[in-house]
Design an enzyme around this catalytic site. Structure first.
Site, PDB file in Angstrom:
ATOM      1  N   HIS A  43       0.839  -1.204   0.000  1.00  0.00           N
ATOM      2  CA  HIS A  43       0.000   0.000   0.000  1.00  0.00           C
ATOM      3  C   HIS A  43       0.875   1.257   0.000  1.00  0.00           C
ATOM      4  O   HIS A  43       0.563   2.248  -0.682  1.00  0.00           O
ATOM      5  CB  HIS A  43      -0.899   0.027   1.246  1.00  0.00           C
ATOM      6  CG  HIS A  43      -1.959  -1.017   1.262  1.00  0.00           C
ATOM      7  ND1 HIS A  43      -2.091  -1.919   2.299  1.00  0.00           N
ATOM      8  CD2 HIS A  43      -2.954  -1.307   0.377  1.00  0.00           C
ATOM      9  CE1 HIS A  43      -3.120  -2.708   2.053  1.00  0.00           C
ATOM     10  NE2 HIS A  43      -3.654  -2.362   0.899  1.00  0.00           N
ATOM     11  N   GLN A  67     -17.905  -7.246  -1.949  1.00  0.00           N
ATOM     12  CA  GLN A  67     -16.956  -8.093  -2.673  1.00  0.00           C
ATOM     13  C   GLN A  67     -16.589  -9.362  -1.914  1.00  0.00           C
ATOM     14  O   GLN A  67     -15.714 -10.112  -2.347  1.00  0.00           O
ATOM     15  CB  GLN A  67     -15.705  -7.302  -3.048  1.00  0.00           C
ATOM     16  CG  GLN A  67     -14.823  -6.871  -1.896  1.00  0.00           C
ATOM     17  CD  GLN A  67     -13.759  -5.892  -2.344  1.00  0.00           C
ATOM     18  OE1 GLN A  67     -14.051  -4.745  -2.684  1.00  0.00           O
ATOM     19  NE2 GLN A  67     -12.508  -6.335  -2.368  1.00  0.00           N
ATOM     20  N   GLU A 154      -0.290  -4.776  -9.471  1.00  0.00           N
ATOM     21  CA  GLU A 154      -0.400  -5.894 -10.407  1.00  0.00           C
ATOM     22  C   GLU A 154      -0.575  -7.240  -9.721  1.00  0.00           C
ATOM     23  O   GLU A 154      -0.839  -8.236 -10.404  1.00  0.00           O
ATOM     24  CB  GLU A 154       0.823  -5.940 -11.327  1.00  0.00           C
ATOM     25  CG  GLU A 154       0.847  -4.832 -12.368  1.00  0.00           C
ATOM     26  CD  GLU A 154       1.954  -4.978 -13.386  1.00  0.00           C
ATOM     27  OE1 GLU A 154       2.876  -5.804 -13.157  1.00  0.00           O
ATOM     28  OE2 GLU A 154       1.922  -4.260 -14.407  1.00  0.00           O
TER      29      GLU A 154
END
Length: 284
Positions: A43, A67, A154
């Site tokens: 983060h 989610q 990613e």
């Protein structure tokens, strides 16, 4: 100026307006870093990248119930708000938005957003509502903030492509900035869920990166099925007993790949170590 903490939409808009029209009355740019808290080194790298590209850095902390599926870890997801604020501030974050569920999903909320093709494969197979929840919260945060940039890692490569497609399809004027997967000293992709691993399980997890790197190094000389079997067999030999998936797909759009055209390939994996689900990916 110390970091500003806001918890409602009005406070967010007021804070952003104040920062955008600073002492020089210039139209400052804004980058957003959406998080679910439990802030870690990855983060922090997102915040650094945001700061490199924009005048104002906004981080959000919101554990998004939309989610999480049934029997997933919503109720035990790690929370450490005080420590999170300190870490975000130390990296130069200007605003931290910490809304509650009622602020994001007020009474009568009846909307979901999906990118069906990209969301139906890989992680979407076993977590059918997951990316719908991701798309909904990301869309809300981008629209609430009016951010010029949004930074994503990613490690969650499928999520990254989905968000790029979402922004493009909805004409949201925000540029998505990716950063490479951040890894610890053993190569394990850094994730908040790594906190669930005890010493024995972490030792097993440390094999993941070694195995997928070996697969990447030998990809030219093997066909796709052999590469996948190499990864699966090595996972099992290393003590990883439950494999969700091991797949090779096109890096630009997650299309199925064939031995006739192995270019721009990416290896994607999801495994369980005890009850902890870990994902990773690598360019081949």
């Amino acid at each position: 100026m110390s970091v500003e903490i806001v918890r409602d939409l009005r406070g967010l808009h007021t804070s952003i307006a104040r920062h955008r029209n600073g002492p020089l009355n210039t139209a400052a740019s804004l980058a957003i870093v959406p998080t679910m808290g439990a802030i870690h080194k990855a983060h922090e790298k997102l915040i650094i990248e945001a700061k490199r590209n924009a005048d104002i850095v906004l981080a959000t902390i919101f554990v998004n119930p939309m989610q999480f599926g049934e029997n997933e870890d919503f109720n035990k997801y790690p929370k450490s708000e005080e420590e999170d604020i300190k870490r975000l501030e130390s990296k130069g974050c200007n605003i931290i938005y910490i809304p509650n569920v009622e602020t994001i999903y007020p009474d009568g909320f009846d909307l979901s957003i999906n990118v069906p093709k990209l969301s139906s494969i890989l992680c979407g197979k076993k977590r059918p509502a997951h990316f719908e929840g991701v798309c909904t919260i990301v869309t809300k945060l981008l629209l609430q903030s009016g951010a010029d940039y949004a930074v994503f890692g990613e490690k969650d490569y499928q999520q990254l492509l989905i968000i790029k497609r979402l922004v493009k399809n909805l004409d949201i004027p925000c540029q998505i900035l990716p950063i490479e997967t951040v890894r610890d000293e053993n190569g394990l992709a850094i994730s908040s869920r790594n906190q669930y691993l005890n010493t024995e399980n972490r030792n097993i997890a440390n094999n993941i990166n070694k195995i997928i790197k070996n697969a990447a190094n030998n990809y030219k000389n093997k066909d796709i099925e052999s590469t996948i079997n190499f990864v699966k067999n090595n996972f099992l030999d290393s003590g990883i007993k439950k494999i969700d998936y091991v797949e090779i797909r096109k890096g630009e759009n997650l299309d199925v790949i064939s031995n006739n055209d192995k270019s721009n390939a990416r290896l994607f994996i999801a495994v369980y170590i005890n009850d902890t689900r870990l994902i990773d990916n690598i360019k081949l």
